[in-house]
Design an enzyme around this catalytic site. Structure first.
Site, PDB file in Angstrom:
ATOM      1  N   HIS A  24      54.312  29.740  19.017  1.00 37.40           N
ATOM      2  CA  HIS A  24      55.454  30.561  18.460  1.00 37.40           C
ATOM      3  C   HIS A  24      55.129  32.098  18.689  1.00 37.40           C
ATOM      4  O   HIS A  24      55.983  32.806  19.110  1.00 37.40           O
ATOM      5  CB  HIS A  24      55.331  30.316  17.031  1.00 37.40           C
ATOM      6  CG  HIS A  24      55.276  29.055  16.162  1.00 37.40           C
ATOM      7  ND1 HIS A  24      56.119  28.183  16.914  1.00 37.40           N
ATOM      8  CD2 HIS A  24      54.619  28.627  15.424  1.00 37.40           C
ATOM      9  CE1 HIS A  24      56.037  26.994  16.217  1.00 37.40           C
ATOM     10  NE2 HIS A  24      54.931  27.305  15.283  1.00 37.40           N
TER      11      HIS A  24
ATOM     12  N   ASP B 144      59.484  24.114  20.261  1.00 39.51           N
ATOM     13  CA  ASP B 144      58.778  25.247  19.613  1.00 39.51           C
ATOM     14  C   ASP B 144      59.871  25.722  18.408  1.00 39.51           C
ATOM     15  O   ASP B 144      60.695  26.386  18.763  1.00 39.51           O
ATOM     16  CB  ASP B 144      58.566  26.147  20.407  1.00 39.51           C
ATOM     17  CG  ASP B 144      57.900  27.254  19.731  1.00 39.51           C
ATOM     18  OD1 ASP B 144      57.963  27.733  18.689  1.00 39.51           O
ATOM     19  OD2 ASP B 144      56.755  28.105  20.375  1.00 39.51           O
ATOM     20  N   HIS B 145      59.511  25.317  17.150  1.00 44.04           N
ATOM     21  CA  HIS B 145      60.917  25.643  16.068  1.00 44.04           C
ATOM     22  C   HIS B 145      61.043  27.073  16.227  1.00 44.04           C
ATOM     23  O   HIS B 145      62.109  27.178  15.496  1.00 44.04           O
ATOM     24  CB  HIS B 145      60.476  24.703  14.989  1.00 44.04           C
ATOM     25  CG  HIS B 145      59.620  25.278  13.979  1.00 44.04           C
ATOM     26  ND1 HIS B 145      58.084  25.282  13.929  1.00 44.04           N
ATOM     27  CD2 HIS B 145      59.871  26.250  13.025  1.00 44.04           C
ATOM     28  CE1 HIS B 145      57.685  26.199  13.101  1.00 44.04           C
ATOM     29  NE2 HIS B 145      58.741  26.354  12.283  1.00 44.04           N
TER      30      HIS B 145
ATOM     31  N   ARG C  29      53.373   3.336  11.351  1.00 45.33           N
ATOM     32  CA  ARG C  29      52.630   2.179  11.196  1.00 45.33           C
ATOM     33  C   ARG C  29      52.481   1.694   9.663  1.00 45.33           C
ATOM     34  O   ARG C  29      52.411   0.348   9.503  1.00 45.33           O
ATOM     35  CB  ARG C  29      50.873   2.539  11.230  1.00 45.33           C
ATOM     36  CG  ARG C  29      50.569   2.972  12.454  1.00 45.33           C
ATOM     37  CD  ARG C  29      48.797   2.912  12.786  1.00 45.33           C
ATOM     38  NE  ARG C  29      48.825   3.184  14.277  1.00 45.33           N
ATOM     39  CZ  ARG C  29      48.303   4.185  14.669  1.00 45.33           C
ATOM     40  NH1 ARG C  29      48.182   5.282  13.843  1.00 45.33           N
ATOM     41  NH2 ARG C  29      47.915   4.449  15.773  1.00 45.33           N
TER      42      ARG C  29
ATOM     43  N   GLU D 141      51.213  34.614   7.084  1.00 40.85           N
ATOM     44  CA  GLU D 141      51.653  33.397   6.140  1.00 40.85           C
ATOM     45  C   GLU D 141      50.525  33.555   5.040  1.00 40.85           C
ATOM     46  O   GLU D 141      49.572  33.942   5.281  1.00 40.85           O
ATOM     47  CB  GLU D 141      51.500  32.120   6.807  1.00 40.85           C
ATOM     48  CG  GLU D 141      52.249  31.706   7.789  1.00 40.85           C
ATOM     49  CD  GLU D 141      52.038  30.363   8.459  1.00 40.85           C
ATOM     50  OE1 GLU D 141      52.692  29.421   7.705  1.00 40.85           O
ATOM     51  OE2 GLU D 141      50.991  30.027   8.889  1.00 40.85           O
TER      52      GLU D 141
ATOM     53  N   LYS E  79      64.974  29.199  15.307  1.00 37.35           N
ATOM     54  CA  LYS E  79      65.495  30.471  14.328  1.00 37.35           C
ATOM     55  C   LYS E  79      66.632  31.168  14.746  1.00 37.35           C
ATOM     56  O   LYS E  79      66.453  31.881  15.646  1.00 37.35           O
ATOM     57  CB  LYS E  79      64.289  31.008  13.978  1.00 37.35           C
ATOM     58  CG  LYS E  79      63.010  30.108  13.257  1.00 37.35           C
ATOM     59  CD  LYS E  79      61.955  30.948  12.598  1.00 37.35           C
ATOM     60  CE  LYS E  79      60.859  30.170  12.045  1.00 37.35           C
ATOM     61  NZ  LYS E  79      60.885  29.818  10.733  1.00 37.35           N
TER      62      LYS E  79
ATOM     63  N   LYS F 181      54.941  20.026  18.992  1.00 41.96           N
ATOM     64  CA  LYS F 181      53.612  20.636  19.222  1.00 41.96           C
ATOM     65  C   LYS F 181      52.533  19.947  18.342  1.00 41.96           C
ATOM     66  O   LYS F 181      52.952  19.484  17.313  1.00 41.96           O
ATOM     67  CB  LYS F 181      53.718  22.178  18.987  1.00 41.96           C
ATOM     68  CG  LYS F 181      54.028  22.483  17.509  1.00 41.96           C
ATOM     69  CD  LYS F 181      53.884  24.132  17.310  1.00 41.96           C
ATOM     70  CE  LYS F 181      52.689  24.379  16.905  1.00 41.96           C
ATOM     71  NZ  LYS F 181      52.253  24.362  15.553  1.00 41.96           N
TER      72      LYS F 181
ATOM     73  N   LYS G 256      46.578  32.960   8.408  1.00 40.14           N
ATOM     74  CA  LYS G 256      46.810  32.632   7.194  1.00 40.14           C
ATOM     75  C   LYS G 256      46.402  33.201   6.110  1.00 40.14           C
ATOM     76  O   LYS G 256      45.088  33.878   6.017  1.00 40.14           O
ATOM     77  CB  LYS G 256      46.198  31.045   7.165  1.00 40.14           C
ATOM     78  CG  LYS G 256      46.630  29.859   7.933  1.00 40.14           C
ATOM     79  CD  LYS G 256      47.758  29.272   7.649  1.00 40.14           C
ATOM     80  CE  LYS G 256      48.263  28.032   8.792  1.00 40.14           C
ATOM     81  NZ  LYS G 256      49.536  27.746   8.744  1.00 40.14           N
TER      82      LYS G 256
ATOM     83  N   ASP H  88      47.489  26.963  16.816  1.00 39.00           N
ATOM     84  CA  ASP H  88      48.525  26.468  15.892  1.00 39.00           C
ATOM     85  C   ASP H  88      49.617  27.592  16.009  1.00 39.00           C
ATOM     86  O   ASP H  88      51.073  26.897  15.889  1.00 39.00           O
ATOM     87  CB  ASP H  88      47.968  26.692  14.600  1.00 39.00           C
ATOM     88  CG  ASP H  88      49.001  26.175  13.430  1.00 39.00           C
ATOM     89  OD1 ASP H  88      49.775  25.152  13.942  1.00 39.00           O
ATOM     90  OD2 ASP H  88      49.038  26.598  12.393  1.00 39.00           O
TER      91      ASP H  88
HETATM   92  C1  BG6 Z   1      53.721  25.402  12.245  1.00 39.10           C
HETATM   93  C2  BG6 Z   1      52.385  25.421  12.111  1.00 39.10           C
HETATM   94  O1  BG6 Z   1      54.222  25.299  13.594  1.00 39.10           O
HETATM   95  O2  BG6 Z   1      54.412  26.525  11.827  1.00 39.10           O
HETATM   96  C3  BG6 Z   1      51.995  25.785  10.535  1.00 39.10           C
HETATM   97  O3  BG6 Z   1      51.499  24.387  12.447  1.00 39.10           O
HETATM   98  C4  BG6 Z   1      52.681  27.012  10.134  1.00 39.10           C
HETATM   99  O4  BG6 Z   1      50.561  26.015  10.436  1.00 39.10           O
HETATM  100  C5  BG6 Z   1      54.274  26.672  10.549  1.00 39.10           C
HETATM  101  O5  BG6 Z   1      52.766  27.062   8.749  1.00 39.10           O
HETATM  102  C6  BG6 Z   1      54.962  28.218  10.148  1.00 39.10           C
HETATM  103  O6  BG6 Z   1      56.439  27.845  10.423  1.00 39.10           O
HETATM  104  P1  BG6 Z   1      57.681  28.640   9.415  1.00 39.10           P
HETATM  105  O7  BG6 Z   1      58.870  28.044  10.145  1.00 39.10           O
HETATM  106  O8  BG6 Z   1      57.316  28.426   8.221  1.00 39.10           O
HETATM  107  O9  BG6 Z   1      57.288  30.109  10.046  1.00 39.10           O
END
Ligand code: BG6
Length: 502
Positions: free
Chosen positions: A257, A194-195, A62, A233, A199, A165, A353, A252
């Site tokens: 994940h 889904d990252h 935007r 985390e 990994k 996501k 968290k 989240d």
């Molecule tokens: C994201 C979440 O998908 O993954 C975040 O939205 C989280 O809240 C993050 O911090 C963690 O990713 P990674 O790769 O640092 O474990």
């Protein structure tokens, strides 16, 4: 330490096809994800000559910005976040193909303008009408964009959609989104990110299980006592209150994940490594997950506390968070996969968290030896065998075994056999986004979530959150810098077990 047999020149540089010419359109180019993850990933791919020979990136968002301003901002992002050193010639090559388009996502006129720009880019860069659209935008913006893109499909070029996501907010909204996409695009054109699947250590779980003959025969209820998966985390919500207040830990991390880690740990061996075979096996696990009863799920929210000696605010004190918020920042659960391989074998999971440190691990705890022929005192320091997969940090794995303590008499203690990526391979680990963006350009969906997987994941989350409507826990119930509420420990103590020692 384990030595590898490999040609060091080839470490991390597996010979892969180069993707066909294409333009990557990033919707949400002014956002955090683009700066922290996407652009640095593209830079690292450019650094290794893995991008298509004819390639361009069009940022769309935007905010008003010129091409040059966009390039300048991205350059700073790369300098700050890329894992590779900054090289002007690599950057110049990438930046030459970068354009920016100011776009209001709900306005069709803006989409016309973008289409015009893409035609121009095709003729300048030889990208042949092939498009990868990356949706780094909230789910509400995706709907309009999907329709607009479908309405403007033209020529022979291929189209692929990468969807970030959260994919929906619950089962109904995810289904709706899947249907909408499905009306306009084929499943093999859709890449739901889904990252965690990008990994290396998560993919290594597949290598570990299916490239070695020794693990599979014991990877079942006969030999495994239980599994523990931790996604911890130490960070808080990092200024994302608006998103997190609606999502919480369950949407989240757990919905995506965490459940993907469960699926990869518990899946049957696929017959080949194609996208469909791998995803067919994962979805079977997700479908077989037993809905946990209320006693098997624990939720928590952090209060004020200390992380690495620094005092940090409680969740309700974070900017943008309601002082009476009931959003959970921690979830622990006992899950069961109802099938022959896993029946009665608990998979304990926890994520949160503001836990004491960043750590993602999968611990496979084996049953004790059936009859140790030693005196009880000899094996006092012995713990059951554990195969511990360090997803991050200190990527690698470790096998805990009992060994004789040197000296007279028989005394047995637990020792560890370790494999560390950092010392076994020379090449540093690629970022998840490098792998995933490249795979999408190559049209390989193996490491992306299929529509049915997403829906199974939501079905479980919906069942858990529906049960949560019935009670209001006394939040906050754990201090920042601790391992969650006491009820998370009780969840395992009730079964005569405990979380792995921290
Ligand atoms: C994201 C979440 O998908 O993954 C975040 O939205 C989280 O809240 C993050 O911090 C963690 O990713 P990674 O790769 O640092 O474990």
């Amino acid at each position: 330490m384990i030595a590898t047999e490999s040609n060091p020149l080839l470490d991390g540089l597996q010979i892969r096809r180069r993707p066909e010419p294409c333009v990557l359109v990033i919707y949400g180019a002014s956002g955090d994800l683009t700066q922290r993850k996407l652009m640095p990933a593209l830079y690292s791919l450019a650094y290794r000559h893995l991008l298509p020979e004819h390639f361009a990136v069009v940022g769309a968002a935007r905010s008003e910005e010129s091409d040059d301003e966009f390039r300048e901002r991205m350059k700073e992002a790369v300098r700050k976040h890329a894992r590779d050193e900054f090289r002007q010639e690599v950057w110049d090559e990438l930046a030459n193909g970068m354009r920016y388009c100011t776009l209001d996502f709900s306005d069709a006129a803006g989409e016309d303008q973008l289409t015009e720009l893409l035609r121009e880019v095709d003729s300048e860069r030889g990208t042949q009408g092939n498009r990868v659209y990356y949706f780094a935008v909230p789910p509400s913006a995706i709907e309009t964009l999907i329709r607009e893109i479908a309405a403007r499909r033209e020529g022979d070029g291929w189209v692929r959609l990468i969807v970030e996501k959260p994919f929906g907010h619950d089962l109904a909204s995810a289904k709706h989104l899947n249907e909408l996409i499905g009306e306009q695009f084929a499943e093999n054109e859709v890449f739901r990110i889904d990252h965690y699947l990008g990994k290396e250590t998560v993919q290594n779980m597949l290598a570990l299980r299916f490239a070695n003959g020794i693990f599979e025969p014991i990877w079942n209820r006969q030999f495994i006592d239980h599994v523990q998966i931790t996604v911890a985390e130490s960070i808080g919500i990092e200024g994302r209150a608006a998103f997190y207040e609606r999502a919480g830990a369950i949407r989240d991390i757990f919905q995506n994940h965490l459940l993907q880690l469960v699926a990869i740990t518990a899946m049957e061996p696929p017959s080949d490594f194609t996208a469909d075979s791998v995803r067919n096996e994962k979805v079977k696990v997700l479908r077989s997950l037993h809905t946990p009863g209320p006693k098997s799920v624990v939720r928590g929210q952090y209060g004020r506390g200390f992380i690495e000696g620094q005092e940090v605010p409680g969740y309700r004190e974070e900017e943008g968070v309601s002082p009476t918020s009931m959003t959970e920042t921690f979830v622990a659960a006992k899950l069961y996969v109802d099938n022959w391989r896993w029946a009665d074998t608990p998979i304990y999971v926890r994520m949160g968290k503001r836990l004491p440190r960043r750590e993602t691990t999968i611990a496979i705890q084996f049953k004790r030896a059936p009859h140790p022929p030693f005196e009880e005192t000899a094996a006092e320091g012995l713990r059951p065998n554990v195969l511990l997969i360090h997803v991050q940090p200190n990527e690698g794995m470790s096998l805990a075994i009992g060994a004789k303590v040197p000296g007279q008499g028989m005394s047995i203690r637990t020792v560890h056999m370790d494999f560390l990526y950092g010392s076994a391979f020379r090449e540093g680990l690629p970022e998840a986004y490098e792998r995933l963006v490249l795979d999408a350009m190559l049209g390989d969906a193996t490491l992306f979530t299929r529509a049915d997987e997403i829906e199974e994941q939501w079905a479980l989350v919906d069942a858990i959150t529906a049960a949560w409507q019935r009670d209001r826990p006394a939040f906050p119930n754990y201090a920042a810098g601790t391992w969650g509420p006491p009820s998370a420990d009780e969840l395992l103590h009730r079964d005569g077990r405990s979380w792995r020692r921290h």
